[in-house]
Write an enzyme that holds these catalytic residues in place. Structure first.
Site, mmCIF file in Angstrom:
data_model
loop_
_atom_site.group_PDB
_atom_site.id
_atom_site.type_symbol
_atom_site.label_atom_id
_atom_site.label_comp_id
_atom_site.label_asym_id
_atom_site.label_seq_id
_atom_site.Cartn_x
_atom_site.Cartn_y
_atom_site.Cartn_z
ATOM 1 N N GLY A 39 0.849 -1.190 0.000
ATOM 2 C CA GLY A 39 0.000 0.000 0.000
ATOM 3 C C GLY A 39 0.878 1.231 0.000
ATOM 4 O O GLY A 39 1.867 1.312 0.737
ATOM 5 N N GLY A 218 12.007 6.588 -13.866
ATOM 6 C CA GLY A 218 12.368 5.173 -13.899
ATOM 7 C C GLY A 218 13.866 4.982 -13.967
ATOM 8 O O GLY A 218 14.628 5.522 -13.149
ATOM 9 N N ASP A 243 12.459 -6.228 -9.299
ATOM 10 C CA ASP A 243 11.071 -5.923 -8.954
ATOM 11 C C ASP A 243 10.957 -4.433 -8.641
ATOM 12 O O ASP A 243 11.548 -3.951 -7.683
ATOM 13 C CB ASP A 243 10.636 -6.758 -7.735
ATOM 14 N N GLY A 248 8.899 3.679 -6.272
ATOM 15 C CA GLY A 248 8.468 5.067 -6.212
ATOM 16 C C GLY A 248 8.117 5.504 -4.801
ATOM 17 O O GLY A 248 8.404 6.633 -4.393
ATOM 18 N N ASP A 249 7.506 4.603 -4.042
ATOM 19 C CA ASP A 249 7.164 4.921 -2.652
ATOM 20 C C ASP A 249 8.417 5.044 -1.788
ATOM 21 O O ASP A 249 8.493 5.904 -0.896
ATOM 22 C CB ASP A 249 6.250 3.841 -2.080
#
Length: 304
Positions: A39, A218, A243, A248-249
């Site tokens: 999340g 990216g 992976d 980004g988080d």
């Protein structure tokens, strides 16, 4: 003021390993299934804490085993969970397919995250006492707007990772200090606001909406854009990505942690790029988020 408050989503990720992402109507076989914490809100809170910032999380989980996993996991990273509420809906769940190159597709069932509809007085007090508020868009937009208003009114720095992208009201944009988007989200946001969507100069165009804009590119790195200053581009580190889930988080949480401890924005950007480069080298979202020492080592290596 001190520390970071993250208002956002908390999920359990069900990650499937596939040779390639299926096309519409296509079935592919998985060669592995992992269950892990995830999340965007939870990821960013963990990234902030592991990067060294005192962190509090405001969100919701269900009265189920997944909810207990979230609460236990956050506490294990010394993240404040006194504002983590329990609702009648199940804990949010994400189904993630990851291919052999590390690219992914994600489907999210919000569950309890959709119950984060209002801020309590204790939530508002925590936000007002923080140095920075970090948010995303996996909870109801009305709560994001409310939290931004509360923070902006008292001078708490407001950082929004506008993902998953949606049309943002003017009242929210007016209360933001930092906007973080990837190149696709940046183009969509430019389109929504009547701006040109070409990638060249995209960050500068978004400065008409928010005073500081960060665009992540990216494998190309990330760029920092501020009114009245030149663009700062930090190239990505050369790594073997397995992976990209949560990268980004990880970037967002590390960047916020850097700012709160007093780093210049340029240095916080480099710190965040280093953190994200480590996260893509391992599987999963929360499991791949690095600790402070590893980030500093990676950042130091890049300087040499």
């Amino acid at each position: 003021m001190s520390g970071i408050v993250v208002v956002g989503s908390a999920n359990i990720d069900q990650v499937l390993r596939v040779e390639r992402i299926p096309s519409p109507g296509e079935t592919v076989l998985s060669h592995g299934l992992n269950t892990a914490l995830g999340g965007k809100g939870q990821n960013q809170a963990v990234a902030s804490a592991r990067a060294g910032a005192e962190t509090t999380f405001i969100g919701a989980v269900g009265a189920d085993s997944f909810g207990e996993m979230v609460r236990t996991g956050l506490s294990a990273d010394s993240i404040g969970v006194s504002q983590l509420r329990t609702t009648q809906k199940p804990t949010g769940t994400a189904l993630i397919a990851v291919d052999g190159t590390g690219e992914n597709t994600i489907i999210v069932e919000p569950g309890a995250n959709s119950d984060v509809l209002v801020l309590t007085s204790a939530d508002s007090a925590a936000i007002s006492a923080a140095s920075a508020l970090v948010m995303q868009l996996e909870i109801p937009l009305q709560t994001v707007v409310e939290a931004a208003r509360v923070a902006h009114a008292v001078g708490t720095r407001v950082i929004l990772n506008a993902a998953p992208i949606q049309v943002l009201p003017q009242v929210l944009l007016e209360n933001l200090d930092v906007l973080i988007v990837n190149e696709h989200e940046a183009a969509e946001m430019a389109k929504d606001n009547g701006l040109a969507t070409e990638l060249t100069g995209l960050g500068e165009r978004l400065l008409t909406l928010v005073p500081t804009v960060i665009v992540t590119w990216g494998s190309k790195g990330a760029s920092l854009h501020r009114v009245g200053t030149d663009e700062v581009l930090v190239p990505a580190h050369r790594v073997t990505a397995v992976d990209a889930t949560g990268a980004g988080d990880t970037f967002c949480g590390a960047f916020a942690a850097g700012l709160v401890e007093g780093m210049l924005a340029d240095d916080a950007l480099r710190f965040a790029v280093a953190a994200a480069s480590i996260s893509v080298e391992s599987h999963g979202a929360v499991p791949s988020i690095p600790l402070r020492a590893a980030i500093e080592t990676r950042a130091k290596e890049s300087r040499h």
